[in-house]
Design a protein around this motif. Structure first.
Motif, PDB file in Angstrom:
ATOM      1  N   VAL A 283      26.634  31.236 -30.314  1.00  0.00           N
ATOM      2  CA  VAL A 283      27.759  30.636 -30.004  1.00  0.00           C
ATOM      3  C   VAL A 283      28.741  31.279 -30.985  1.00  0.00           C
ATOM      4  O   VAL A 283      28.526  32.062 -31.649  1.00  0.00           O
ATOM      5  CB  VAL A 283      27.496  29.113 -30.555  1.00  0.00           C
ATOM      6  CG1 VAL A 283      26.479  28.427 -29.619  1.00  0.00           C
ATOM      7  CG2 VAL A 283      27.055  29.045 -31.924  1.00  0.00           C
ATOM      8  N   HIS A 284      30.077  30.801 -30.710  1.00  0.00           N
ATOM      9  CA  HIS A 284      31.329  31.311 -31.374  1.00  0.00           C
ATOM     10  C   HIS A 284      30.989  30.719 -32.884  1.00  0.00           C
ATOM     11  O   HIS A 284      30.398  29.717 -33.238  1.00  0.00           O
ATOM     12  CB  HIS A 284      32.369  30.605 -31.028  1.00  0.00           C
ATOM     13  CG  HIS A 284      33.678  31.175 -31.443  1.00  0.00           C
ATOM     14  ND1 HIS A 284      34.068  30.448 -32.835  1.00  0.00           N
ATOM     15  CD2 HIS A 284      34.816  32.031 -31.088  1.00  0.00           C
ATOM     16  CE1 HIS A 284      35.055  31.433 -32.961  1.00  0.00           C
ATOM     17  NE2 HIS A 284      35.544  32.398 -32.189  1.00  0.00           N
ATOM     18  N   PRO A 285      31.299  31.471 -33.744  1.00  0.00           N
ATOM     19  CA  PRO A 285      30.828  31.289 -35.600  1.00  0.00           C
ATOM     20  C   PRO A 285      31.623  30.005 -35.859  1.00  0.00           C
ATOM     21  O   PRO A 285      30.766  29.515 -36.805  1.00  0.00           O
ATOM     22  CB  PRO A 285      31.694  32.411 -36.169  1.00  0.00           C
ATOM     23  CG  PRO A 285      31.634  33.496 -35.092  1.00  0.00           C
ATOM     24  CD  PRO A 285      31.950  33.040 -33.780  1.00  0.00           C
ATOM     25  N   ILE A 286      32.782  29.486 -35.052  1.00  0.00           N
ATOM     26  CA  ILE A 286      33.184  27.885 -35.783  1.00  0.00           C
ATOM     27  C   ILE A 286      32.054  26.989 -35.303  1.00  0.00           C
ATOM     28  O   ILE A 286      32.351  25.978 -35.618  1.00  0.00           O
ATOM     29  CB  ILE A 286      34.722  27.818 -35.257  1.00  0.00           C
ATOM     30  CG1 ILE A 286      34.470  27.696 -33.826  1.00  0.00           C
ATOM     31  CG2 ILE A 286      35.607  28.569 -35.625  1.00  0.00           C
ATOM     32  CD1 ILE A 286      35.974  27.136 -33.110  1.00  0.00           C
ATOM     33  N   ASP A 287      31.391  27.362 -34.416  1.00  0.00           N
ATOM     34  CA  ASP A 287      30.301  26.275 -33.856  1.00  0.00           C
ATOM     35  C   ASP A 287      28.875  26.471 -34.391  1.00  0.00           C
ATOM     36  O   ASP A 287      27.819  25.879 -33.947  1.00  0.00           O
ATOM     37  CB  ASP A 287      30.185  26.236 -32.222  1.00  0.00           C
ATOM     38  CG  ASP A 287      31.535  25.977 -31.778  1.00  0.00           C
ATOM     39  OD1 ASP A 287      32.303  25.011 -32.252  1.00  0.00           O
ATOM     40  OD2 ASP A 287      31.935  26.256 -30.819  1.00  0.00           O
TER      41      ASP A 287
ATOM     42  N   GLY B 111      30.081  39.488 -31.398  1.00  0.00           N
ATOM     43  CA  GLY B 111      30.612  38.735 -32.282  1.00  0.00           C
ATOM     44  C   GLY B 111      30.271  37.375 -32.634  1.00  0.00           C
ATOM     45  O   GLY B 111      30.587  36.550 -33.467  1.00  0.00           O
ATOM     46  N   LEU B 112      29.231  37.035 -31.867  1.00  0.00           N
ATOM     47  CA  LEU B 112      28.697  35.499 -31.777  1.00  0.00           C
ATOM     48  C   LEU B 112      27.712  35.455 -32.998  1.00  0.00           C
ATOM     49  O   LEU B 112      27.196  36.587 -33.194  1.00  0.00           O
ATOM     50  CB  LEU B 112      28.077  35.209 -30.602  1.00  0.00           C
ATOM     51  CG  LEU B 112      29.067  35.465 -29.242  1.00  0.00           C
ATOM     52  CD1 LEU B 112      28.395  35.052 -27.935  1.00  0.00           C
ATOM     53  CD2 LEU B 112      30.240  34.195 -29.296  1.00  0.00           C
TER      54      LEU B 112
ATOM     55  N   TYR C   8      21.445  38.528 -41.402  1.00  0.00           N
ATOM     56  CA  TYR C   8      22.615  38.502 -40.767  1.00  0.00           C
ATOM     57  C   TYR C   8      22.897  37.188 -39.912  1.00  0.00           C
ATOM     58  O   TYR C   8      21.858  36.639 -39.684  1.00  0.00           O
ATOM     59  CB  TYR C   8      22.436  39.674 -39.670  1.00  0.00           C
ATOM     60  CG  TYR C   8      21.982  41.052 -40.648  1.00  0.00           C
ATOM     61  CD1 TYR C   8      23.055  41.780 -41.218  1.00  0.00           C
ATOM     62  CD2 TYR C   8      20.836  41.663 -40.110  1.00  0.00           C
ATOM     63  CE1 TYR C   8      22.600  42.845 -41.842  1.00  0.00           C
ATOM     64  CE2 TYR C   8      20.320  42.909 -40.774  1.00  0.00           C
ATOM     65  CZ  TYR C   8      21.267  43.510 -41.572  1.00  0.00           C
ATOM     66  OH  TYR C   8      20.763  44.656 -42.181  1.00  0.00           O
ATOM     67  N   CYS C   9      24.003  36.906 -39.827  1.00  0.00           N
ATOM     68  CA  CYS C   9      24.411  35.872 -39.099  1.00  0.00           C
ATOM     69  C   CYS C   9      24.230  35.936 -37.356  1.00  0.00           C
ATOM     70  O   CYS C   9      24.073  34.790 -36.764  1.00  0.00           O
ATOM     71  CB  CYS C   9      25.767  35.368 -39.202  1.00  0.00           C
ATOM     72  SG  CYS C   9      26.178  35.001 -40.990  1.00  0.00           S
ATOM     73  N   ASN C  10      23.914  37.060 -36.971  1.00  0.00           N
ATOM     74  CA  ASN C  10      23.968  37.199 -35.631  1.00  0.00           C
ATOM     75  C   ASN C  10      22.507  37.761 -35.047  1.00  0.00           C
ATOM     76  O   ASN C  10      22.299  38.346 -34.125  1.00  0.00           O
ATOM     77  CB  ASN C  10      24.797  38.270 -35.102  1.00  0.00           C
ATOM     78  CG  ASN C  10      24.862  39.601 -35.459  1.00  0.00           C
ATOM     79  OD1 ASN C  10      24.617  39.807 -36.725  1.00  0.00           O
ATOM     80  ND2 ASN C  10      25.285  40.657 -34.787  1.00  0.00           N
ATOM     81  N   GLN C  11      21.647  37.773 -36.134  1.00  0.00           N
ATOM     82  CA  GLN C  11      20.247  38.269 -35.784  1.00  0.00           C
ATOM     83  C   GLN C  11      19.186  36.978 -35.743  1.00  0.00           C
ATOM     84  O   GLN C  11      19.199  36.500 -36.804  1.00  0.00           O
ATOM     85  CB  GLN C  11      19.896  39.295 -36.693  1.00  0.00           C
ATOM     86  CG  GLN C  11      18.439  40.041 -36.172  1.00  0.00           C
ATOM     87  CD  GLN C  11      18.183  41.394 -37.008  1.00  0.00           C
ATOM     88  OE1 GLN C  11      18.722  42.436 -36.455  1.00  0.00           O
ATOM     89  NE2 GLN C  11      17.593  41.477 -37.977  1.00  0.00           N
ATOM     90  N   TYR C  12      18.248  37.063 -34.924  1.00  0.00           N
ATOM     91  CA  TYR C  12      17.420  35.983 -35.143  1.00  0.00           C
ATOM     92  C   TYR C  12      15.779  36.381 -34.539  1.00  0.00           C
ATOM     93  O   TYR C  12      15.775  37.563 -33.907  1.00  0.00           O
ATOM     94  CB  TYR C  12      17.864  34.773 -34.165  1.00  0.00           C
ATOM     95  CG  TYR C  12      17.960  35.184 -32.568  1.00  0.00           C
ATOM     96  CD1 TYR C  12      17.011  34.822 -31.793  1.00  0.00           C
ATOM     97  CD2 TYR C  12      19.279  35.735 -32.208  1.00  0.00           C
ATOM     98  CE1 TYR C  12      17.340  35.170 -30.329  1.00  0.00           C
ATOM     99  CE2 TYR C  12      19.293  36.197 -30.855  1.00  0.00           C
ATOM    100  CZ  TYR C  12      18.487  35.775 -30.014  1.00  0.00           C
ATOM    101  OH  TYR C  12      18.599  35.935 -28.683  1.00  0.00           O
ATOM    102  N   LEU C  13      15.004  35.554 -34.700  1.00  0.00           N
ATOM    103  CA  LEU C  13      13.470  35.910 -34.361  1.00  0.00           C
ATOM    104  C   LEU C  13      13.012  34.840 -33.332  1.00  0.00           C
ATOM    105  O   LEU C  13      13.235  33.653 -33.619  1.00  0.00           O
ATOM    106  CB  LEU C  13      12.679  35.901 -35.778  1.00  0.00           C
ATOM    107  CG  LEU C  13      13.362  37.119 -36.728  1.00  0.00           C
ATOM    108  CD1 LEU C  13      12.326  36.514 -37.904  1.00  0.00           C
ATOM    109  CD2 LEU C  13      13.092  38.497 -36.245  1.00  0.00           C
ATOM    110  N   THR C  14      12.580  35.087 -32.492  1.00  0.00           N
ATOM    111  CA  THR C  14      11.751  34.153 -31.359  1.00  0.00           C
ATOM    112  C   THR C  14      10.280  34.222 -31.505  1.00  0.00           C
ATOM    113  O   THR C  14       9.692  35.235 -31.724  1.00  0.00           O
ATOM    114  CB  THR C  14      12.277  34.685 -29.794  1.00  0.00           C
ATOM    115  OG1 THR C  14      13.345  34.436 -29.612  1.00  0.00           O
ATOM    116  CG2 THR C  14      11.303  33.505 -29.161  1.00  0.00           C
TER     117      THR C  14
END
Length: 357
Positions: free
Chosen positions: A282-286, A271-272, A251-257
């Motif tokens: 951040v906003h998807p365009i960035d 929606g970030l 997914y584009c909005n999930q991450y692992l620390t």
């Protein structure tokens, strides 16, 4: 390089990008990675071979590709021996759209056939656009809205049919969200007609009308309870410094620390997207997310270095194009049976436009 979240760095020196021809990937068989291969149909076209996939390009006007020199050169210095097509006659000027007579540029007009379809008038020509599925255009507000905001005086059955699962974002605007038909807690972010997978946060579920994630008791999603997500790939945090975060593999909005090479999952809200370079949501365009798209090919960043308001031909089809703003590409569509002419920066009858795709 970033832009629209889907920028890809291509190591080529060209002035005009072409499109990937999905039928010519065999042309790269046996070619070294990052090398160039001549087109079989035109001296001015060639392909960049990247990981075995062919990406098409065209030389600047008046130059031909040379296999030996691996660059575009003057025709006399090229080793291309393909017979060149005859020069086409200049087509007659296109006919302006009557519906745009006396209409200010960039104004929107409603369709007489569908509440979902509308048109934008630019230089006297009407360019066909579409609201998201189940949204209607309102000429007074000059925007799309859901059925609770605007009435539709036309038969709603004339609206564009829902998109197929293979192309859910085809009729969605940039930054629009669409549901995942298999899971209530997942959805897709639409960018330039491409879909990027997202997942809701805090055990919420996606609501299309509200365009966000909501409490399950506020949603009418009737999909059966989703199966648990697979465990994150164990090697995502391998050789990653403690405290650094990496983008999830799905997914584009999930991450692992990461801590001691073990990742703790988290999700960006509202929606970030998570951007690994910036280490924040951040906003998807960035941001950059490699998980999106309806094809396996990278999407060129067509508006980098292009002035605001300029039109750029689509590298994937002939009936759409992009308008650039702040180096972000916004996709538009020509009227039916018309193609975009990159030389004249306008749509015209398909029989009068040379389409290289």
């Amino acid at each position: 390089m970033k832009g629209c979240g889907i920028a890809v760095a291509i190591l080529v020196s060209v002035l005009q990008c072409g499109a990937e021809n999905r039928d010519v990937n065999n042309i790269c068989l046996g070619a070294p990675n990052l090398s160039y291969v001549a087109s079989l149909i035109s001296c001015s076209y060639y392909y960049a071979c990247i990981d075995g996939v062919a990406y098409g390009y065209s030389c600047e006007e008046g130059k031909w590709f040379s296999t030996e020199l691996q660059s575009c050169v003057h025709p006399e210095d090229s080793d291309c021996d393909i017979e060149q097509p005859p020069e086409l006659p200049t087509p007659p000027p296109p006919t302006p759209s009557p519906m745009c007579d006396d209409v200010p540029d960039f104004s929107y007009l409603p369709s007489t056939e569908s509440c979902q379809i509308y048109y934008q008038c630019i230089d006297g020509f009407a360019y066909r656009l579409s609201c998201p599925a189940y949204y209607w255009f309102n000429v007074t507000a000059q925007r799309c809205g859901n059925r609770y905001e605007f009435d539709c005086d036309l038969d709603t059955t004339t609206s564009v049919p829902p998109t197929t699962p293979a192309n859910r974002c085809a009729f969605e605007p940039n930054f629009g969200l669409v549901e995942n038909p298999s899971f209530c807690d997942r959805f897709f972010f639409c960018m330039s007609g491409m879909e990027f997978p997202m997942i809701c946060w805090n055990e919420l579920v996606f609501d299309y009308e509200k365009q966000t994630c909501v409490s399950p008791d506020q949603s009418d999603c009737d999909v059966t309870e989703p199966t648990p997500s697979p465990e994150p790939e164990p090697n995502l945090c391998e050789n990653v410094d403690d405290g650094q975060s990496v983008l999830d593999s799905r997914y584009c909005n999930q991450y692992l620390t990461c801590q001691n090479e073990i990742g703790v999952s988290a999700v960006c809200t509202d929606g970030l997207w998570f951007d690994q370079d910036q280490q924040e949501c951040v906003h998807p365009i960035d941001a950059y997310c490699p998980h999106g798209g309806n094809s396996a090919s990278p999407t060129p960043d067509v508006c980098i270095g292009i002035e605001d308001g300029a039109f750029v031909a689509s590298p994937y089809d002939c009936d759409s194009y992009y308008v650039c703003a702040n180096e972000v590409a916004y996709r538009l569509f020509c009227p039916p049976k018309q193609h975009f002419d990159a030389d004249r920066n306008m749509c015209d009858d398909s029989s009068l436009v040379v389409c290289p795709l």
